[in-house]
Enzyme design. Sequence first.
Site, PDB file in Angstrom:
ATOM      1  N   LYS A  13       0.835  -1.215   0.000  1.00  0.00           N
ATOM      2  CA  LYS A  13       0.000   0.000   0.000  1.00  0.00           C
ATOM      3  C   LYS A  13       0.870   1.267   0.000  1.00  0.00           C
ATOM      4  CE  LYS A  13      -2.123  -1.067   3.879  1.00  0.00           C
ATOM      5  NZ  LYS A  13      -1.517  -2.382   4.219  1.00  0.00           N
ATOM      6  N   ARG A  88      -9.420   0.776   8.821  1.00  0.00           N
ATOM      7  CA  ARG A  88      -8.906  -0.549   9.130  1.00  0.00           C
ATOM      8  C   ARG A  88      -9.952  -1.402   9.842  1.00  0.00           C
ATOM      9  NH1 ARG A  88      -2.916   0.215   8.946  1.00  0.00           N
ATOM     10  NH2 ARG A  88      -1.925  -1.634   9.791  1.00  0.00           N
ATOM     11  N   ARG A 127      11.643  -6.405   4.940  1.00  0.00           N
ATOM     12  CA  ARG A 127      11.413  -4.976   4.721  1.00  0.00           C
ATOM     13  C   ARG A 127      12.214  -4.137   5.718  1.00  0.00           C
ATOM     14  NH1 ARG A 127       5.386  -2.578   4.302  1.00  0.00           N
ATOM     15  NH2 ARG A 127       5.187  -2.905   6.535  1.00  0.00           N
ATOM     16  N   ARG A 160      11.216  -2.277  11.429  1.00  0.00           N
ATOM     17  CA  ARG A 160      10.205  -1.731  12.329  1.00  0.00           C
ATOM     18  C   ARG A 160      10.035  -2.601  13.566  1.00  0.00           C
ATOM     19  NH1 ARG A 160       5.096  -0.270   8.567  1.00  0.00           N
ATOM     20  NH2 ARG A 160       4.084  -1.270  10.327  1.00  0.00           N
ATOM     21  N   ARG A 171      -0.300  -9.245  13.422  1.00  0.00           N
ATOM     22  CA  ARG A 171      -0.844  -8.237  12.493  1.00  0.00           C
ATOM     23  C   ARG A 171      -1.647  -8.910  11.382  1.00  0.00           C
ATOM     24  NH1 ARG A 171       4.268  -5.293  10.725  1.00  0.00           N
ATOM     25  NH2 ARG A 171       2.952  -4.008   9.391  1.00  0.00           N
TER      26      ARG A 171
HETATM   27  P1  AMP Z   1       0.887   0.349   9.300  1.00  0.00           P
HETATM   28  O1  AMP Z   1       2.135   1.140   9.081  1.00  0.00           O
HETATM   29  O2  AMP Z   1      -0.248   0.832   8.454  1.00  0.00           O
HETATM   30  O3  AMP Z   1       1.116  -1.138   9.174  1.00  0.00           O
HETATM   31  O4  AMP Z   1       0.429   0.613  10.807  1.00  0.00           O
HETATM   32  C1  AMP Z   1       1.268   0.276  11.896  1.00  0.00           C
HETATM   33  C2  AMP Z   1       0.438   0.117  13.154  1.00  0.00           C
HETATM   34  O5  AMP Z   1      -0.215   1.356  13.463  1.00  0.00           O
HETATM   35  C3  AMP Z   1      -0.695  -0.898  13.074  1.00  0.00           C
HETATM   36  O6  AMP Z   1      -0.255  -2.213  13.322  1.00  0.00           O
HETATM   37  C4  AMP Z   1      -1.633  -0.377  14.164  1.00  0.00           C
HETATM   38  O7  AMP Z   1      -1.129  -0.674  15.449  1.00  0.00           O
HETATM   39  C5  AMP Z   1      -1.525   1.132  13.976  1.00  0.00           C
HETATM   40  N1  AMP Z   1      -2.522   1.639  12.990  1.00  0.00           N
HETATM   41  C6  AMP Z   1      -2.248   2.232  11.793  1.00  0.00           C
HETATM   42  N2  AMP Z   1      -3.376   2.593  11.168  1.00  0.00           N
HETATM   43  C7  AMP Z   1      -4.394   2.216  11.977  1.00  0.00           C
HETATM   44  C8  AMP Z   1      -5.812   2.307  11.876  1.00  0.00           C
HETATM   45  N3  AMP Z   1      -6.428   2.849  10.801  1.00  0.00           N
HETATM   46  N4  AMP Z   1      -6.553   1.813  12.922  1.00  0.00           N
HETATM   47  C9  AMP Z   1      -5.960   1.272  14.009  1.00  0.00           C
HETATM   48  N5  AMP Z   1      -4.631   1.148  14.158  1.00  0.00           N
HETATM   49  C10 AMP Z   1      -3.844   1.621  13.151  1.00  0.00           C
END
Ligand code: AMP
Length: 212
Positions: A13, A88, A127, A160, A171
């Site tokens: 994404k 999400r 990654r 990360r 996740r």
């Molecule tokens: P990402 O970089 O999009 O994988 O997000 C990293 C982490 O941030 C996720 O595993 C969640 O803990 C939190 N997070 C990001 N976006 C959301 C969302 N829309 N709703 C809830 N938690 C989020």
Amino acid sequence: MKLILLGAPGAGKGTVAKLLTKLDGSVQISTGDILRGAVAAGTELGKQAQAAMAAGDLVSDDLIMGIMGDRLKEDDCKAGYLLDGFPRTIPQAEALKVLLENMGEKLDFAVNISVPTEVILDRLTTRRTCEGCGEIYNVKSNPTKVEGVCDKCGGAVTQRADETEEAISNRLNVYNDQTAPLIGFYENEGMLLTVDATSSDAVIDAIKAKLG
Ligand code: AMP
């Protein structure tokens, strides 16, 4: 463009969003990047989000809607936006719908980037992300020129905190339980474009074709 980018963690994404911003000046809005920035800066928001993020769980819908309610009203959103990692959950999607209706705005569509699980697992464990500018690398397919140093900004390129095997597995479970139902949600809204793709170029081509 006003698009939602759906897909499991590691589906691409962020990479697709970055490529799309170069096409027409739309801005990438990544809730993950916003939250990681808040954690790094030690803000109140960061403190509230940190534990859930490290475990690979979602932070609360209220927290996310508070962030996005403000973010979508900023000036740079007028040129269009690519929502990366938001919504999400179904409650977030419903709240977004109301928010946009109140703002008199309409999304073009939601792109579901569909990638086989084994590809996702391999990608997530290899990654690496720049702590400075968020540029994404991969130790196998797209390494930095100098190990651990971002080619673009010179920042530290690291794995990360939520990319340990345990957090990745959580996740993916969280994605299947809470986020995958959004595919049906946007299908019912008549807004879904699913792209089976392992390359970001294929995703971009499908989006361009759909947008005409
Ligand atoms: P990402 O970089 O999009 O994988 O997000 C990293 C982490 O941030 C996720 O595993 C969640 O803990 C939190 N997070 C990001 N976006 C959301 C969302 N829309 N709703 C809830 N938690 C989020």
